[in-house]
Design a protein around this motif. Structure first.
Motif, short mmCIF file in Angstrom:
data_model
loop_
_atom_site.label_atom_id
_atom_site.label_comp_id
_atom_site.label_asym_id
_atom_site.label_seq_id
_atom_site.Cartn_x
_atom_site.Cartn_y
_atom_site.Cartn_z
N LEU A 18 0.85 -1.10 0.05
CA LEU A 18 0.05 0.05 0.14
C LEU A 18 0.82 1.25 -0.07
N ARG A 19 0.43 2.38 -0.60
CA ARG A 19 1.11 3.64 -0.46
C ARG A 19 0.22 4.68 0.18
N LEU A 20 0.55 5.01 1.32
CA LEU A 20 -0.09 6.16 2.04
C LEU A 20 0.47 7.67 1.50
N SER A 21 -0.44 8.45 1.36
CA SER A 21 -0.14 9.90 1.04
C SER A 21 -0.59 10.77 2.18
N CYS A 22 0.22 11.94 2.35
CA CYS A 22 -0.36 12.96 3.48
C CYS A 22 -0.23 14.10 2.66
N ALA A 23 -1.24 14.99 2.55
CA ALA A 23 -1.19 16.22 2.04
C ALA A 23 -1.13 17.45 3.17
N ILE A 51 11.33 11.96 8.20
CA ILE A 51 12.25 12.31 7.30
C ILE A 51 12.43 13.87 7.65
N ASP A 52 13.66 14.31 7.30
CA ASP A 52 13.96 15.72 7.30
C ASP A 52 13.71 16.42 6.01
N THR A 53 13.97 17.99 6.12
CA THR A 53 13.90 18.68 4.92
C THR A 53 14.86 18.46 3.97
N LYS A 54 15.92 17.58 4.25
CA LYS A 54 16.95 17.41 3.22
C LYS A 54 16.76 15.82 2.66
N GLY A 55 15.71 15.22 2.98
CA GLY A 55 15.36 13.86 2.62
C GLY A 55 16.03 12.82 3.35
N THR A 56 16.79 13.00 4.56
CA THR A 56 17.33 11.91 5.21
C THR A 56 16.30 11.25 6.02
N ALA A 57 16.28 9.82 5.80
CA ALA A 57 15.03 9.36 6.53
C ALA A 57 15.42 8.38 7.62
N THR A 58 14.69 8.05 8.64
CA THR A 58 14.98 7.07 9.82
C THR A 58 13.73 6.20 9.83
N TYR A 59 14.15 4.83 10.27
CA TYR A 59 13.03 3.86 10.28
C TYR A 59 13.16 3.07 11.79
N LYS A 60 12.18 2.88 12.29
CA LYS A 60 12.01 1.93 13.29
C LYS A 60 12.28 0.39 12.93
N ASP A 61 12.71 -0.41 13.72
CA ASP A 61 13.23 -1.52 13.42
C ASP A 61 12.21 -2.56 12.67
N PRO A 62 10.91 -2.40 13.21
CA PRO A 62 9.87 -3.38 12.58
C PRO A 62 9.49 -3.22 11.23
N THR A 68 9.03 2.63 2.96
CA THR A 68 10.01 3.73 2.63
C THR A 68 9.25 5.01 2.75
N ILE A 69 9.83 5.84 3.23
CA ILE A 69 9.32 7.33 3.46
C ILE A 69 9.86 8.20 2.49
N SER A 70 8.76 9.10 1.94
CA SER A 70 9.43 10.13 1.20
C SER A 70 8.67 11.38 0.90
N GLN A 71 9.05 12.25 0.37
CA GLN A 71 8.29 13.48 0.18
C GLN A 71 8.48 14.21 -1.24
N ASP A 72 7.40 14.87 -1.67
CA ASP A 72 7.60 15.65 -2.83
C ASP A 72 7.19 16.96 -2.27
N ASN A 73 8.23 17.71 -2.46
CA ASN A 73 7.93 19.30 -1.82
C ASN A 73 7.17 20.11 -2.78
N ALA A 74 7.27 20.00 -3.99
CA ALA A 74 6.35 20.60 -5.04
C ALA A 74 5.08 20.21 -4.89
N LEU A 78 3.75 14.03 1.81
CA LEU A 78 4.59 12.90 2.52
C LEU A 78 3.86 11.63 1.95
N TYR A 79 4.85 10.69 1.73
CA TYR A 79 4.14 9.27 1.32
C TYR A 79 4.83 8.50 2.22
#
Length: 126
Positions: A18-23, A51-62, A68-74, A78-79
């Protein structure tokens, strides 16, 4: 005022995706952290990834290696791409925006996030 609206939840079988989005709207500072949290039935809400504004992501172990977290600033969106889903991934997923100028850390704690979406349900069946 920051507003966050999630979409993309649903029901899938184990192993599915699944892909979640957050406007997001209303973020006016240049430094902030975005995150996904989830709350399973009968459990406390927990951080999943940030995820920070530079695109650096952190994930919890589970979820490492599967989400995969990502964002489209344009698009101000957030995904969260979720693959190889398991029944334990079932829950309500929330996106969150941090307090202004907060830097993302591995400790994805609720107390550092002050804007929340309404949540979207994810159900994974075995």
């Amino acid at each position: 005022q920051v507003q966050l609206v999630e979409s993309g939840g649903g029901s899938v079988q184990a192993g599915g995706s699944l892909r979640l989005s957050c406007a997001r709207t209303g973020i006016t500072v240049s430094t902030y952290c975005m995150a996904w949290f989830r709350q399973a039935p009968g459990k406390e809400r927990e951080g999943v990834a940030n995820i920070d504004t530079k695109g650096t992501a952190t994930y919890k172990d589970p979820v490492k290696g599967r989400f995969t977290i990502s964002q489209d600033n344009a698009k101000n969106t957030l995904y969260l791409q979720m693959n190889s889903l398991k029944p334990d991934d079932t829950g309500i997923y929330y996106c969150a925006a941090s307090k202004p100028y907060y830097l993302c850390t591995y400790d994805i704690a609720e107390s550092n996030f002050d804007s929340w979406g309404q949540g979207t349900q994810v159900t994974v069946s075995s």
